[in-house]
Design an enzyme around this catalytic site. Sequence first.
Site, short mmCIF file in Angstrom:
data_model
loop_
_atom_site.label_atom_id
_atom_site.label_comp_id
_atom_site.label_asym_id
_atom_site.label_seq_id
_atom_site.Cartn_x
_atom_site.Cartn_y
_atom_site.Cartn_z
N ARG A 195 11.37 -5.33 -7.54
CA ARG A 195 10.07 -4.74 -7.80
C ARG A 195 9.94 -4.37 -9.28
O ARG A 195 10.92 -4.11 -9.98
CB ARG A 195 9.88 -3.47 -6.95
N ASN B 63 5.45 1.55 -4.90
CA ASN B 63 5.91 1.25 -6.25
C ASN B 63 5.11 1.96 -7.33
O ASN B 63 5.64 2.31 -8.39
CB ASN B 63 5.89 -0.26 -6.50
N PRO C 254 0.82 -1.21 0.00
CA PRO C 254 0.00 0.00 0.00
C PRO C 254 0.85 1.27 0.00
O PRO C 254 1.91 1.32 0.62
CB PRO C 254 -0.80 -0.12 1.31
N GLU C 255 0.38 2.26 -0.71
CA GLU C 255 1.07 3.55 -0.77
C GLU C 255 0.72 4.39 0.46
O GLU C 255 -0.22 4.09 1.20
CB GLU C 255 0.65 4.29 -2.04
#
Length: 285
Positions: free
Chosen positions: A271, A181, A2-3
């Site tokens: 990633r 990401n 989660p951002e």
Amino acid sequence: MPEGDTVWRQARDLDAALAGQLLTGSDFRVPQLATADFTGRMVQSVRSRGKHLMMRLAAGSADGPAAVIHSHLAMEGHWDIYPVGNLSGRASGARPARWRRPAHTARAVLTTELAVAVGFSLGTLEVLSDGEARTAVEHLGPDLLGPDWDAREALRRLRAAPERPIGLALLDQRNLAGIGNIYRNELCLLGGVHPETPVADVAELPRIVDLARRLLEANKDRPVRSTTGGPARGDASLWVYGQAGKPCKRCGSLIRHATMGDPAFPRHAARDIFWCPRCQPAAGR
């Protein structure tokens, strides 16, 4: 993972549901907290710090000092909030009739007279003292959604390792806290830099940091984020993330995809990175 805007929104919703309420039940489903019970404690606040959630409980009259329930969502974690009516007459702390996620992934169940908060698939769940809570997040850089955001300090930290690729530096929470990401990839496109470009070669670094703050601020109240200014749905909402093989919205070149590992964190999986070969030429080209 989660951002930062997602974590901020989780803290806001948990604070609205729990702050000022007495816990009528607490059930921790991790071995190290199996015997912990905060029934009768008041929830004072829930705040985010980067991607960390800090739930502060008032001191009990006879059962210890103030405590902080520290959680981190990691890759798949989430806190759900259910009205207490979903308990269907069961004892406080019992599982609501219809959880939206599998019961075996629940790690914490906190109940008040008004709501039940369930933490699912939490990467970190621990109970800390105030001092320990400060220590747990003292390594983090300036919080992009924090009241004490400091762009100059974020730039100083980023520039302290000039040879490091910008795509890794932006993800490092020690530089600035809150970028995940999705935002990492989107910011590189908006800054016109390939993710592998060394920080020292990023001429627009102050602009990228400013954009990071503005993007998270713009999206923190949205259930679905948009970095393009377009509708917050489907391909229209993002520039490059998840768009491999599709035409760039700026120039029409096909978006490319690769993975990027971080030598500073060898245990972390590489990633995904996405970029436009024309708008973001590789370093040295």
